[in-house]
Design an enzyme around this catalytic site. Sequence first.
Site, PDB file in Angstrom:
ATOM      1  CG  ASP A   1     -36.780   3.505 -29.695  1.00 52.00           C
ATOM      2  OD1 ASP A   1     -34.929   3.659 -29.254  1.00 52.00           O
ATOM      3  OD2 ASP A   1     -36.526   2.686 -30.157  1.00 52.00           O
TER       4      ASP A   1
ATOM      5  NE  ARG B   1     -30.534   4.546 -29.743  1.00 55.64           N
ATOM      6  CZ  ARG B   1     -31.617   4.366 -30.029  1.00 55.64           C
ATOM      7  NH1 ARG B   1     -32.674   4.406 -30.582  1.00 55.64           N
ATOM      8  NH2 ARG B   1     -31.237   3.222 -28.513  1.00 55.64           N
TER       9      ARG B   1
ATOM     10  CE  LYS C   1     -25.575   6.687 -42.263  1.00 57.47           C
ATOM     11  NZ  LYS C   1     -25.676   5.920 -43.496  1.00 57.47           N
ATOM     12  N   GLY C   2     -31.707   8.248 -38.909  1.00 53.88           N
ATOM     13  CA  GLY C   2     -33.057   8.511 -39.578  1.00 53.88           C
ATOM     14  C   GLY C   2     -33.634   7.173 -40.425  1.00 53.88           C
TER      15      GLY C   2
ATOM     16  CG  HIS D   1     -25.597  -0.806 -39.144  1.00 57.28           C
ATOM     17  ND1 HIS D   1     -26.716  -0.520 -39.324  1.00 57.28           N
ATOM     18  CD2 HIS D   1     -25.713  -1.656 -38.311  1.00 57.28           C
ATOM     19  CE1 HIS D   1     -27.850  -0.457 -38.003  1.00 57.28           C
ATOM     20  NE2 HIS D   1     -27.090  -2.317 -37.499  1.00 57.28           N
TER      21      HIS D   1
END
Length: 285
Positions: free
Chosen positions: A112, A162, A165-166, A205
């Site tokens: 991540d 991946r 947006k952050g 999303h």
Amino acid sequence: METSALAHRLSSRFVAGETLPDALAVARRFNAEGIAVTLDHLGENVTSCEEAAASRDEYSRALDQIQAERLNATVSVKLTQFGMDLDEAVCRDNVEQLVRVAAQHENFVRVDMESSAYTGRTLALVTDLHARYGSVGAVIQAYLHRSEKDVEMLTKKGIRIRLCKGAYLEAAEVAYQRKADVDRNFVHLMKMLLQSGVDPAIATHDEAMIAETERFATANKIPPSAFEFQMLYGIRRDIQKRLVSAGYRLRLYVPYGKAWYPYFMRRLAERPANLLFLVRNLLRS
Ligand code: FDA
């Protein structure tokens, strides 16, 4: 906060449970619906090397169980959970041990991306381990100005990305501040990734971002097998169902564990409406 009675009710919206068996049960359930998962054992910014080693071991057990049960599941880790703030060499060693297990199981470790204070070091570590083991990939945040160059560098090396947006609060020097700018960069990077052929994950999303991705893939004859959508456990189940029935690959990010507070706060901050959810629960307690 993390151990209070109210906590369970609040966290269960976004967190699969406290233990590995809880997370595996959720993975089995989603796999049965044709949805892949990536397991995230919650806990970041650990304060001792013992805690960092415990995180590594927990993830190693998760990979072993995934293998034993033949689940369609990977793992997602954070470097601050593996000791990045304490000792970079220790962190590197912990992640390397995990990536080695993943390579043995022909599985995958997603690293991540945390705040911009870690971006350079995170990508350096992923690049190094990828050269030696494969089985590891990165996350790129569309809000960062540097991301286009990072996408170029990583895709050239065949490293899977991946795109999201952050989720961290970043200064204007390093990150776009307006949603419109972040979204524009997201679409730009999505197109680069889909054309790269390096099996990217489009993690959002946002229906507009998803629609752009579908449109671009169709227009350029990029088949659904060439990329996947990713979404967070507990968010926009309606879109998840639609994507799966439309034949797209979908992977859910499934967090589990006791240290849910920072993760939960980022999810609240993303969406003002979630504060209503928080207030309703506080009033009920
Ligand atoms: P946006 O924030 O514009 O939201 C679009 C719509 O999605 C909203 O209108 C709402 O309907 C829904 N939505 C979004 N967030 C919601 C929430 N919290 N609760 C309820 N509804 C919500 N970030 C990071 O910095 N490093 C990382 O490694 C990752 N990893 C990651 C993995 C996966 C699989 C996903 C989906 C996301 C991440 N993120 C992340 C988080 C990401 O950066 C971002 O903060 C969130 O995904 C929210 O942005 P959206 O793209 O969903 O769009």
